[in-house]
Design a protein around this motif. Structure first.
Motif, PDB file in Angstrom:
ATOM      1  N   THR A  44       0.818  -1.194  -0.048  1.00  0.00           N
ATOM      2  CA  THR A  44      -0.048   0.121   0.148  1.00  0.00           C
ATOM      3  C   THR A  44       0.823   1.248   0.006  1.00  0.00           C
ATOM      4  N   LYS A  45       1.885   1.260   0.384  1.00  0.00           N
ATOM      5  CA  LYS A  45       3.167   2.350   0.522  1.00  0.00           C
ATOM      6  C   LYS A  45       3.500   2.797  -0.982  1.00  0.00           C
ATOM      7  N   ILE A  46       3.335   1.892  -1.912  1.00  0.00           N
ATOM      8  CA  ILE A  46       3.912   2.189  -3.342  1.00  0.00           C
ATOM      9  C   ILE A  46       2.819   2.180  -4.057  1.00  0.00           C
ATOM     10  N   ALA A  47       1.653   2.093  -3.771  1.00  0.00           N
ATOM     11  CA  ALA A  47       0.425   1.779  -4.431  1.00  0.00           C
ATOM     12  C   ALA A  47      -0.121   2.866  -5.309  1.00  0.00           C
ATOM     13  N   LYS A  48       0.124   4.200  -4.716  1.00  0.00           N
ATOM     14  CA  LYS A  48      -0.061   5.336  -5.740  1.00  0.00           C
ATOM     15  C   LYS A  48       1.022   5.795  -6.538  1.00  0.00           C
ATOM     16  N   SER A  49       2.214   5.597  -6.175  1.00  0.00           N
ATOM     17  CA  SER A  49       3.336   6.163  -6.883  1.00  0.00           C
ATOM     18  C   SER A  49       3.933   5.197  -8.047  1.00  0.00           C
ATOM     19  N   GLN A  68      11.575  -8.687   4.438  1.00  0.00           N
ATOM     20  CA  GLN A  68      12.476  -7.654   4.549  1.00  0.00           C
ATOM     21  C   GLN A  68      12.123  -6.347   3.549  1.00  0.00           C
ATOM     22  N   THR A  69      11.603  -6.806   2.267  1.00  0.00           N
ATOM     23  CA  THR A  69      11.078  -5.754   1.452  1.00  0.00           C
ATOM     24  C   THR A  69      10.113  -6.402   0.730  1.00  0.00           C
ATOM     25  N   ASP A  70       9.996  -5.491  -0.492  1.00  0.00           N
ATOM     26  CA  ASP A  70       8.775  -5.745  -1.565  1.00  0.00           C
ATOM     27  C   ASP A  70       9.374  -5.636  -2.911  1.00  0.00           C
TER      28      ASP A  70
END
Length: 276
Positions: A44-49, A68-70
């Motif tokens: 969700t943190k990179i959904a818009k960008s 650790q990451t996405d």
């Protein structure tokens, strides 16, 4: 999912079905640094960008969250579109011989852009009743759980149950995911399966947070359609709810904090009813 060299090592088999495409991995870095030492930032943190712009430009993506990451996987044939779409907002680097080389915006040609997606298919979502854990494991401890791991992967008697009649809730389903990326191990399992493993070897966040799942798609989704990840990530981002996302060969899965599951179902039902 496995890298190209690993795929070449697989024996030829009529039982093995592979997607007819090669995928490249995008990793979003924060301030030029990877998040491998922290909890995943969440889809969700990179959904818009990232995810929404790619969906708008008709780019199909697979999503893989780890402890650790996405990671976002895009088809190699779509790389020029991806660069052109994301370059105005991001510095884009390509790894060459272990070094990060800056990719210039001008290297992506407008001539390769696809037409923008006019409308997206809104798929049904279902919520199994299992509670899940997101865990990590020190690679040196892997031999200590090897026997249990093999038992869970190949000999477990757990089986999926049929969906409930309202098509929104599932009984407990069998879901176990393990990833090994650059030496980091991530595992997703339900709380019943976790009891089979030695607790002192599996690492989790200090809060010991439990997660619930929403599964996207009433039938296998395929790989040509775009906007599936965006269907989940955008409304959850608007509601400020974090999610841990795993695309698989047949379905997509988003894990959300247990205390948010009712709100998540409401948000996604509203999205489905609006058809957007």
């Amino acid at each position: 999912m496995l890298d190209e060299e690993g795929f070449k090592e697989l024996p030829s088999s009529d039982c093995l079905q592979a997607v007819d495409a090669t995928w490249l991995v995008l990793n979003v870095l924060t301030n030029g640094c990877s998040t491998t030492d922290a909890q995943p930032v969440g889809v969700t943190k990179i959904a818009k960008s990232v995810i929404a712009p790619l969906a708008e430009h008709n780019v199909s993506v697979l999503m893989l969250s780890t402890y650790q990451t996405d990671y976002i996987l895009v088809r190699e044939q779509d790389l020029s579109v991806v660069i052109h779409t994301l370059a105005p907002e991001f510095n884009i680097y390509q790894e060459v011989n272990g070094e990060l080389i800056h990719v210039m915006h001008e290297e992506a040609s407008n001539g390769f852009l696809k037409p923008k997606q006019v409308s997206l298919t809104v798929h049904p979502v279902q919520s199994p009743q299992n509670r899940f854990c997101i865990l990590s494991l020190n690679p040196d401890s892997l031999p200590a759980i090897a026997t249990t791991l093999i038992d869970v992967l190949f000999y477990s008697n757990s089986s999926s149950r049929e969906p409930a009649s309202n098509n929104q809730d599932l009984e407990s389903i069998r879901f176990f995911a393990i990833s090994l990326i650059e030496g980091y191990i991530s595992i997703v399992m339900d709380t019943e399966t976790q009891k089979m493993f030695p607790r002192d070897l599996l690492l989790t966040s200090s809060s010991g947070e439990l997660w619930r799942m929403v599964r996207i798609g009433g039938q296998p989704l395929g790989f040509d359609e775009c906007g599936i990840v965006a269907q989940i990530s955008e409304p959850l981002a608007d509601a400020d709810i974090s999610a841990y996302y795993i695309s698989t060969f047949n379905f997509d899965h988003a894990l959300v904090p247990e205390e948010d599951i009712s709100k998540v179902i409401q948000v996604l039902q509203k999205r489905q009813e609006s058809g957007r």
